[in-house]
Design a protein around this motif. Structure first.
Motif, mmCIF file in Angstrom:
data_model
loop_
_atom_site.group_PDB
_atom_site.id
_atom_site.type_symbol
_atom_site.label_atom_id
_atom_site.label_comp_id
_atom_site.label_asym_id
_atom_site.label_seq_id
_atom_site.Cartn_x
_atom_site.Cartn_y
_atom_site.Cartn_z
ATOM 1 N N UNK A 1 0.794 -1.233 0.000
ATOM 2 C CA UNK A 1 0.000 0.000 0.000
ATOM 3 C C UNK A 1 0.830 1.289 0.000
ATOM 4 N N UNK A 2 2.081 1.223 0.448
ATOM 5 C CA UNK A 2 2.853 2.463 0.604
ATOM 6 C C UNK A 2 3.505 2.937 -0.676
ATOM 7 N N UNK A 3 3.811 2.015 -1.612
ATOM 8 C CA UNK A 3 4.476 2.455 -2.842
ATOM 9 C C UNK A 3 3.917 1.795 -4.109
ATOM 10 N N UNK A 4 2.919 0.919 -3.936
ATOM 11 C CA UNK A 4 2.324 0.271 -5.099
ATOM 12 C C UNK A 4 3.140 -0.863 -5.682
ATOM 13 N N UNK A 5 4.249 -1.231 -5.033
ATOM 14 C CA UNK A 5 5.102 -2.308 -5.524
ATOM 15 C C UNK A 5 4.390 -3.657 -5.395
ATOM 16 N N UNK A 6 4.600 -4.544 -6.396
ATOM 17 C CA UNK A 6 4.035 -5.894 -6.337
ATOM 18 C C UNK A 6 5.007 -6.852 -5.662
ATOM 19 N N UNK A 7 4.457 -7.716 -4.801
ATOM 20 C CA UNK A 7 5.228 -8.781 -4.158
ATOM 21 C C UNK A 7 4.390 -10.062 -4.185
ATOM 22 N N UNK A 8 5.005 -11.139 -3.739
ATOM 23 C CA UNK A 8 4.298 -12.413 -3.699
ATOM 24 C C UNK A 8 4.412 -13.035 -2.322
#
Length: 698
Positions: free
Chosen positions: A590-597
């Motif tokens: 939520x803080x930077x829009x980065x995708x993770x898994x």
């Protein structure tokens, strides 16, 4: 001549003249004692099994060659001879049977002699002598140990001769197609006589059987425990419905036989949809019973294991599907299992195991109750393959509380660590209410929503979300306190913005893991699976991330699969060797829009919906995108429909082709939910609007 003398000549004679003996008058006046059966009937040496190399049975497309037609007739002639010998054995074994019964067998022998003579003459005209090729003894080995006249009629008349109705019709059509009308006429004569032979057996069967059961159920019961002879042998190639009705079978029997599938020469596995396995294991002591709501949910989906099972396996179910739905499934997926009614009582189990043999039990998940069922089945089964021993290590696979430590272990691989995002996503274990709320507050202080999970859950239940600026309602606090009281611990994790849900699965003997993708609702509850080509299961906006490469140059999906292999090893080291799955999901930080898994959402040490989805994909050979969806009754009513049946009828009317829809439970009888596979993209878009399926641009 006395019937006894006639039967002795047929059974023990060593020449064709003996086998074709036709006395002008048969009497049945002299009493005799039952004989012990011979190892094999007397025969001319050239007609003894095992003396020649077996010739493959000719294929349909080879019948334009006279030699192959002759070979088929040779097989049929030997079957007639075996039938005569078995009929003679029945006469000699059962001297106390009714005289009318014995007279009927003798008259049938006369007709079988006629058939053998016709076959012999026709094969000779096609260039083959009787005895020129090898013969088999399967009929004899299957029926030689018949213990009563009832065994004879159920095995010979109602099984082997019933199958001959199908075989005769099939080869009549083939012979007409290639212009061999002489053989076709011969086979039609055999077919008409065979109807009478079957009718003879059905008549005596109906006279002797208990009428507390149906004709079909009585025949099924009579065939249990008689391997290699099973009721599956009562069907040939195609299905001659009219001939069976003319032979005296009831319409209900013929309907049931038409859809029935049972493995020939293979002992079936027994499947059981105990999808409440987590709840039973959570109960932790004898006496567990599912709630009414759980029972309803399981009843609607109890047929799902049939899509994983092989053709002719068996499935325990509370409510076997209608024959019309069974026909529908068989037409659409080309296979069917046997549906065995079982309400869960031990008395039913005793009855089931008294007559049946299975090669293995395949429950949805292993629990103490499943092991109890397995023990009862094993006691009566031959070459039974036991499942895993149920112990605390296997039980722990159902618990979600071991996930934080496992996630921490995965992070020791730097590549997986960078893939998994911030460590706070791993979650923590809380052992008391104060710790729960301290952890929730810590997540809120970091700008994250929180979720509290029970160590055990069922179908997406067993969790409580607490959003930012919320301190927990009385019901939420009560639920958390109850979970702590029941299990002594809960898991606290951030509630993340999931953009793609997936599952890594494997079966008993798989060395690799397979990735599948599914849909969830706003609360993370399962909605359905995506089927078809891999890339099209992933929204276009997410393909660069999931199928693209990370900083090491490896595809992210490959990294996820490698982590899945690590978890597969962990599960198997626990002693569990069955089908299992590991849920994962892609989320947006939520803080930077980065995708993770989140590589490990939870471990499922059991069958999963992903296993069913991949089986459907394989059975139907899907070459384009489909969704396998579940829509609940509450959703149906919120959308303005009065029942799941009404929704199902509307979908059937809207799809462009019947091949675009497959109902995986019966919409005519479903109460709590409807489940279906849908490939029509226009109808999917309409359903997305009505039911908010979260297709996310798929």
């Amino acid at each position: 001549m006395e019937i006894r003398e006639f039967a002795e000549a047929i059974l023990f004679g060593t020449s064709l003249k003996d086998k074709l003996l036709r006395p002008e008058v048969l009497t049945d006046d002299q009493p005799w004692n039952s004989i012990d059966r011979p190892q094999f009937p007397g025969r001319p040496l050239i007609l003894m099994p095992g003396l020649k190399t077996r010739r493959p049975f000719p294929k349909d497309h080879q019948l334009d060659q006279g030699e192959n037609r002759a070979a088929i007739l040779h097989f049929f002639a030997n079957h007639e001879l075996l039938a005569m010998e078995l009929m003679a054995l029945a006469l000699l074994k059962f001297p106390d049977a009714p005289k009318a019964f014995r007279r009927g067998i003798a008259e049938t022998i006369f007709e079988e002699q006629d058939h053998m003579i016709l076959y012999q003459k026709r094969m000779e005209s096609l260039g083959m002598e009787l005895g020129e090729i090898a013969v088999n003894d399967f009929f004899w080995n299957s029926l030689k140990d018949m213990a009563s006249p009832m065994d004879y009629v159920t095995g010979m008349s109602m099984t082997f001769e019933q199958a001959n109705l199908d075989y005769s019709r099939h080869y009549i059509r083939l012979m007409n197609r290639i212009g061999d009308h002489e053989t076709s006429t011969l086979l039609d004569k055999v077919y008409q006589d065979e109807i009478g032979h079957v009718k003879y057996g059905v008549t005596w069967f109906d006279r002797w059987r208990s009428h507390e059961r149906s004709q079909w159920s009585s025949h099924r019961l009579a065939m249990f425990g008689r391997q290699p002879l099973t009721i599956a042998r009562a069907k040939g190639i195609g299905f001659d419905r009219d001939g069976r009705l003319r032979a005296g079978f009831s319409g209900e029997y013929v309907d049931a036989m038409e859809v029935f599938e049972n493995p020939k020469g293979r002992c079936p596995k027994l499947y059981w949809y105990n999808a409440d396995c987590e709840l039973e294991n959570a109960h932790g002591k004898p006496g567990y019973s599912p709630s009414a709501g759980v029972k309803r949910l399981m009843a609607d989906f109890e047929l799902l294991p049939m899509f994983v099972a092989s053709n002719g396996d068996a499935l325990l179910c509370q409510n076997p599907p209608s024959l019309s739905y069974q026909r529908y499934l068989k037409d659409r997926i080309g296979k069917l299992v046997e549906f065995i009614p079982w309400q869960g009582s031990k008395a039913e189990l005793r009855d089931l195991c008294a007559y049946r043999s299975f090669s293995a039990l395949q429950p949805w998940g292993w629990t103490p109750r499943a092991k109890e069922l397995e023990a009862a089945i094993e006691a009566k089964s031959f070459r039974f393959q036991k499942g895993p021993e149920f112990n605390m290590s296997i039980k722990s696979l159902f618990e979600k509380t071991h996930c934080p430590d496992l996630r921490h272990g995965l992070r020791q691989n730097p590549d997986w660590d960078s893939l998994m995002g911030p460590q706070v996503c791993d979650g923590k274990i809380a052992f008391d209410s104060q710790s729960v709320w301290n952890m929730i507050q810590g997540l809120h202080d970091s700008g994250l929503h929180g979720v509290v999970k029970s160590p055990f859950g069922f179908s997406g239940a067993g969790q409580c979300r607490i959003f930012l600026r919320e301190s927990g309602s009385d019901s939420q606090r009560g639920w958390i306190a109850k979970q702590l009281s029941l299990h002594g611990k809960v898991i606290v994790e951030p509630w993340l913005d999931r953009v793609l849900d997936g599952s890594l699965i494997w079966n008993h003997s798989d060395s690799d893991v397979q990735a599948t993708f599914f849909l969830t609702d706003d609360k993370g509850r399962y909605r359905g699976h995506k089927l078809g080509p891999l890339a099209q299961k992933i929204a276009p906006s997410l393909r660069p991330y999931v199928l693209g490469h990370d900083h090491t140059g490896q595809a992210r999906l490959d990294q996820i699969l490698k982590a899945g292999k690590k978890l597969q090893t962990y599960v198997r080291e626990k002693g569990y060797k069955g089908p299992a799955g590991v849920d994962f999901f892609v989320f947006r930080w939520p803080h930077d829009g980065q995708l993770y898994c989140k590589i490990l959402g939870e471990i499922n040490g059991r069958m999963t919906m992903a296993h069913v989805a991949t089986a459907l994909e394989k059975n139907l050979r899907l070459q384009r995108p489909h969704l396998w969806l579940t829509i609940t009754l509450s959703e149906v009513k919120q959308a303005g429909y009065d029942s799941v049946k009404t929704l199902a009828n509307e979908i059937k009317e809207q799809v462009a082709s019947e091949q675009d829809i497959l109902f995986t439970n019966d919409p005519e009888t479903a109460l709590g939910a409807v489940s279906f596979l849908l490939g029509d993209q226009n109808v999917l878009r309409l359903l997305d609007k009505k039911f908010n399926l979260h297709l996310r641009g798929d």
